[in-house]
Scaffold this active site. Structure first.
Site, PDB file in Angstrom:
ATOM      1  N   PRO A   1      -3.297  11.702   4.611  1.00 23.68           N
ATOM      2  CA  PRO A   1      -3.746  11.240   3.156  1.00 23.68           C
ATOM      3  C   PRO A   1      -5.388  11.295   3.194  1.00 23.68           C
ATOM      4  O   PRO A   1      -5.918  10.961   3.914  1.00 23.68           O
ATOM      5  CB  PRO A   1      -3.248  10.095   3.080  1.00 23.68           C
ATOM      6  CG  PRO A   1      -2.233   9.531   4.420  1.00 23.68           C
ATOM      7  CD  PRO A   1      -2.821  10.622   5.067  1.00 23.68           C
TER       8      PRO A   1
ATOM      9  N   TYR B   1      -8.531   9.895   0.424  1.00 20.04           N
ATOM     10  CA  TYR B   1      -8.872   8.396  -0.122  1.00 20.04           C
ATOM     11  C   TYR B   1      -7.779   8.041  -1.104  1.00 20.04           C
ATOM     12  O   TYR B   1      -7.680   8.767  -2.154  1.00 20.04           O
ATOM     13  CB  TYR B   1     -10.137   8.336  -0.320  1.00 20.04           C
ATOM     14  CG  TYR B   1     -11.156   7.835   0.646  1.00 20.04           C
ATOM     15  CD1 TYR B   1     -11.312   9.280   1.374  1.00 20.04           C
ATOM     16  CD2 TYR B   1     -11.638   6.852   0.992  1.00 20.04           C
ATOM     17  CE1 TYR B   1     -12.261   9.086   2.550  1.00 20.04           C
ATOM     18  CE2 TYR B   1     -12.428   6.711   2.104  1.00 20.04           C
ATOM     19  CZ  TYR B   1     -12.606   7.821   3.041  1.00 20.04           C
ATOM     20  OH  TYR B   1     -13.404   7.666   3.934  1.00 20.04           O
TER      21      TYR B   1
ATOM     22  N   TYR C   1     -10.812   4.613  14.244  1.00 21.19           N
ATOM     23  CA  TYR C   1      -9.895   4.906  13.164  1.00 21.19           C
ATOM     24  C   TYR C   1      -9.721   6.405  13.248  1.00 21.19           C
ATOM     25  O   TYR C   1      -8.511   6.972  13.249  1.00 21.19           O
ATOM     26  CB  TYR C   1     -10.443   4.640  12.019  1.00 21.19           C
ATOM     27  CG  TYR C   1      -9.125   4.722  10.927  1.00 21.19           C
ATOM     28  CD1 TYR C   1      -8.249   3.603  10.720  1.00 21.19           C
ATOM     29  CD2 TYR C   1      -9.354   5.913  10.076  1.00 21.19           C
ATOM     30  CE1 TYR C   1      -7.372   4.066   9.443  1.00 21.19           C
ATOM     31  CE2 TYR C   1      -8.323   5.959   9.055  1.00 21.19           C
ATOM     32  CZ  TYR C   1      -7.236   5.206   8.649  1.00 21.19           C
ATOM     33  OH  TYR C   1      -6.559   5.154   7.663  1.00 21.19           O
TER      34      TYR C   1
ATOM     35  N   GLY D   1       0.641  -1.222  -0.011  1.00 20.23           N
ATOM     36  CA  GLY D   1       0.077   0.095   0.243  1.00 20.23           C
ATOM     37  C   GLY D   1       0.737   1.319  -0.036  1.00 20.23           C
ATOM     38  O   GLY D   1       1.902   1.385  -0.515  1.00 20.23           O
TER      39      GLY D   1
ATOM     40  N   GLY E   1      -0.949   0.796   9.606  1.00 18.35           N
ATOM     41  CA  GLY E   1      -2.387   1.227  10.080  1.00 18.35           C
ATOM     42  C   GLY E   1      -3.404   0.257   9.556  1.00 18.35           C
ATOM     43  O   GLY E   1      -3.247  -0.325   8.675  1.00 18.35           O
ATOM     44  N   ILE E   2      -4.460   0.032  10.569  1.00 18.13           N
ATOM     45  CA  ILE E   2      -5.579  -0.889  10.193  1.00 18.13           C
ATOM     46  C   ILE E   2      -7.012  -0.128  10.205  1.00 18.13           C
ATOM     47  O   ILE E   2      -6.691   0.889  10.860  1.00 18.13           O
ATOM     48  CB  ILE E   2      -5.473  -2.166  10.899  1.00 18.13           C
ATOM     49  CG1 ILE E   2      -5.518  -1.880  12.565  1.00 18.13           C
ATOM     50  CG2 ILE E   2      -4.294  -2.942  10.803  1.00 18.13           C
ATOM     51  CD1 ILE E   2      -6.011  -3.152  13.240  1.00 18.13           C
TER      52      ILE E   2
ATOM     53  N   GLN F   1     -15.504  10.308  10.129  1.00 19.03           N
ATOM     54  CA  GLN F   1     -15.947   9.648   9.184  1.00 19.03           C
ATOM     55  C   GLN F   1     -16.906   8.413   9.852  1.00 19.03           C
ATOM     56  O   GLN F   1     -16.754   7.998  10.867  1.00 19.03           O
ATOM     57  CB  GLN F   1     -15.067   8.691   8.329  1.00 19.03           C
ATOM     58  CG  GLN F   1     -15.310   7.699   7.285  1.00 19.03           C
ATOM     59  CD  GLN F   1     -16.285   8.291   6.265  1.00 19.03           C
ATOM     60  OE1 GLN F   1     -16.111   9.376   5.566  1.00 19.03           O
ATOM     61  NE2 GLN F   1     -17.323   7.512   5.907  1.00 19.03           N
TER      62      GLN F   1
HETATM   63  N1  CAA Z   1     -23.657   9.383   6.999  1.00 21.78           N
HETATM   64  C1  CAA Z   1     -24.846   9.284   7.412  1.00 21.78           C
HETATM   65  N2  CAA Z   1     -25.597   8.344   7.114  1.00 21.78           N
HETATM   66  C2  CAA Z   1     -25.046   7.148   6.694  1.00 21.78           C
HETATM   67  C3  CAA Z   1     -23.548   7.251   6.312  1.00 21.78           C
HETATM   68  C4  CAA Z   1     -22.978   8.546   6.333  1.00 21.78           C
HETATM   69  N3  CAA Z   1     -21.668   8.674   5.853  1.00 21.78           N
HETATM   70  N4  CAA Z   1     -23.192   6.242   5.686  1.00 21.78           N
HETATM   71  C5  CAA Z   1     -24.215   5.110   5.784  1.00 21.78           C
HETATM   72  N5  CAA Z   1     -25.288   5.719   6.427  1.00 21.78           N
HETATM   73  C6  CAA Z   1     -26.554   5.333   6.726  1.00 21.78           C
HETATM   74  C7  CAA Z   1     -27.123   4.455   5.785  1.00 21.78           C
HETATM   75  O1  CAA Z   1     -27.592   4.987   4.738  1.00 21.78           O
HETATM   76  C8  CAA Z   1     -28.062   3.618   6.452  1.00 21.78           C
HETATM   77  O2  CAA Z   1     -29.202   4.170   6.742  1.00 21.78           O
HETATM   78  P1  CAA Z   1     -30.605   3.349   6.555  1.00 21.78           P
HETATM   79  O3  CAA Z   1     -30.576   2.195   7.554  1.00 21.78           O
HETATM   80  O4  CAA Z   1     -31.457   4.318   6.932  1.00 21.78           O
HETATM   81  O5  CAA Z   1     -30.668   2.865   5.031  1.00 21.78           O
HETATM   82  C9  CAA Z   1     -27.492   3.363   7.924  1.00 21.78           C
HETATM   83  O6  CAA Z   1     -26.326   4.533   8.038  1.00 21.78           O
HETATM   84  C10 CAA Z   1     -26.534   2.031   7.826  1.00 21.78           C
HETATM   85  O7  CAA Z   1     -25.519   2.017   6.710  1.00 21.78           O
HETATM   86  P2  CAA Z   1     -24.811   0.755   6.418  1.00 21.78           P
HETATM   87  O8  CAA Z   1     -25.892  -0.297   5.844  1.00 21.78           O
HETATM   88  O9  CAA Z   1     -23.503   1.048   5.453  1.00 21.78           O
HETATM   89  O10 CAA Z   1     -24.345   0.204   7.727  1.00 21.78           O
HETATM   90  P3  CAA Z   1     -23.318  -1.192   8.142  1.00 21.78           P
HETATM   91  O11 CAA Z   1     -23.437  -1.384   9.561  1.00 21.78           O
HETATM   92  O12 CAA Z   1     -23.420  -1.970   7.094  1.00 21.78           O
HETATM   93  O13 CAA Z   1     -21.892  -0.322   7.675  1.00 21.78           O
HETATM   94  C11 CAA Z   1     -20.030   0.865   7.709  1.00 21.78           C
HETATM   95  C12 CAA Z   1     -21.484   0.689   8.168  1.00 21.78           C
HETATM   96  C13 CAA Z   1     -19.296  -0.266   8.042  1.00 21.78           C
HETATM   97  C14 CAA Z   1     -19.725   2.285   8.361  1.00 21.78           C
HETATM   98  C15 CAA Z   1     -19.934   1.144   6.099  1.00 21.78           C
HETATM   99  O14 CAA Z   1     -21.057   2.032   5.794  1.00 21.78           O
HETATM  100  C16 CAA Z   1     -18.743   1.364   5.683  1.00 21.78           C
HETATM  101  O15 CAA Z   1     -17.957   0.641   5.369  1.00 21.78           O
HETATM  102  N6  CAA Z   1     -18.734   2.934   5.374  1.00 21.78           N
HETATM  103  C17 CAA Z   1     -17.199   3.202   4.956  1.00 21.78           C
HETATM  104  C18 CAA Z   1     -16.399   3.896   5.940  1.00 21.78           C
HETATM  105  C19 CAA Z   1     -15.209   4.499   5.455  1.00 21.78           C
HETATM  106  O16 CAA Z   1     -15.153   5.316   4.655  1.00 21.78           O
HETATM  107  N7  CAA Z   1     -13.936   3.990   5.936  1.00 21.78           N
HETATM  108  C20 CAA Z   1     -12.672   4.369   5.352  1.00 21.78           C
HETATM  109  C21 CAA Z   1     -11.678   3.208   5.028  1.00 21.78           C
HETATM  110  S1  CAA Z   1     -10.331   3.744   4.115  1.00 21.78           S
HETATM  111  C22 CAA Z   1      -9.507   4.715   5.255  1.00 21.78           C
HETATM  112  O17 CAA Z   1      -9.831   4.701   6.194  1.00 21.78           O
HETATM  113  C23 CAA Z   1      -7.999   5.058   4.755  1.00 21.78           C
HETATM  114  C24 CAA Z   1      -8.063   6.459   4.965  1.00 21.78           C
HETATM  115  O18 CAA Z   1      -7.508   7.127   5.945  1.00 21.78           O
HETATM  116  C25 CAA Z   1      -9.048   7.635   4.267  1.00 21.78           C
END
Ligand code: CAA
Length: 240
Positions: A177, A179, A147, A13, A84-85, A141
């Protein structure tokens, strides 16, 4: 003699690109990894960079690795805390184990390795530390209380330690960073990721090399006056 650089999580990565860029800069690079031996061996074969296995969140393992590097190559003068994880989940579904794992690996590792490297840097009156934070530590986030807390902690840690290092020409900076196109980001559900990319003014994910360029700048021998800063590399997604 070329300066010794340690990059944690340095075989995959963003870390992989950082290790390669520091080698190109003439550094003697050691890249650490925690578990994926196959990827580490492939990285070593492709780039001729030494790899070392230890858990950056575990103090005793860090101490043993730092002693080993110092005995063979000399003390670490450039430290990039990149390991990082993620363990993403909304707080109601997040376990204490998911919290601890992210805090220990992402933030505890900075304490462990900075503490272990600091005395050697003080003795040399030279040190370059770069801690890899995140846009999500700056902006928060959804689904990332662990995280975001760890990465936000890195930004505070960096500002505090920079004040301790300044009198010894040890600079301590962070990169935040956005995304970046890595396995970690590709694990985000596609519909969620699509919405995130739509909000990046530059119109694309970052590359690991976009981040490595910042590390090369911050670790240069003549980058002595840049300390305590956070360099945001995020395609304009968040201005902090
Ligand atoms: N803001 C507001 N509401 C949100 C939202 C947001 N950003 N994202 C999701 N929701 C809502 C959904 O619309 C849903 O609402 P409804 O039930 O009314 O439909 C509810 O929250 C539940 O959403 P999910 O079905 O997605 O819930 P889940 O439990 O299955 O998953 C999660 C939740 C694991 C957080 C998933 O949304 C996810 O993986 N999100 C991405 C998180 C992310 O961006 N991680 C970054 C990883 S990379 C990184 O971290 C590197 C870096 O440094 C940038």
């Amino acid at each position: 003699m070329s300066r010794v650089a340690l990059v944690t999580g340095g075989t995959r990565g963003i870390g992989e690109a950082i290790s390669i860029a520091l080698k190109k800069q003439g550094r003697t690079v050691v890249a650490s990894y925690a578990g994926n031996t196959e990827a580490a061996e492939a990285f070593h074969k492709a780039n001729g960079i030494e790899v070392i296995k230890f858990d950056a969140g575990h103090y005793e393992e860090c101490a043993a690795a730092m002693a080993d590097i110092a005995a063979r190559l000399g003390p670490v003068e450039i430290l990039v805390n990149n390991a990082g994880i993620t363990r993403d989940a909304v707080i109601s579904k997040q376990s204490r184990e998911m919290w601890d794992a992210v805090i220990d690996t992402n933030l505890g590792s900075c304490f462990n390795l900075c503490k272990l490297a600091f005395e050697g840097m003080k003795a040399k009156k030279f040190g370059r530390i770069v801690n890899i934070g995140s846009i999500n530590g700056q902006a928060g986030q959804y689904g990332q209380v662990n995280y975001a807390a760890a990465k936000s902690g890195i930004h505070g840690f960096t500002k505090a330690l920079s004040q301790e290092g300044a009198r010894y020409s040890i600079t301590v900076n962070a990169i935040a960073p956005g995304y970046v196109d890595t396995e970690m980001v590709r694990a985000v559900p596609p519909d969620v990721l699509e919405k995130i990319i739509a909000k990046i003014p530059r119109g694309r994910l970052g590359t690991a090399e976009d981040i490595a360029r910042g590390v090369v700048f911050l670790t240069a021998d003549d980058a002595d006056f840049v300390t305590g800063s956070t360099l945001s590399i995020n395609g304009g997604q968040h201005m902090y």
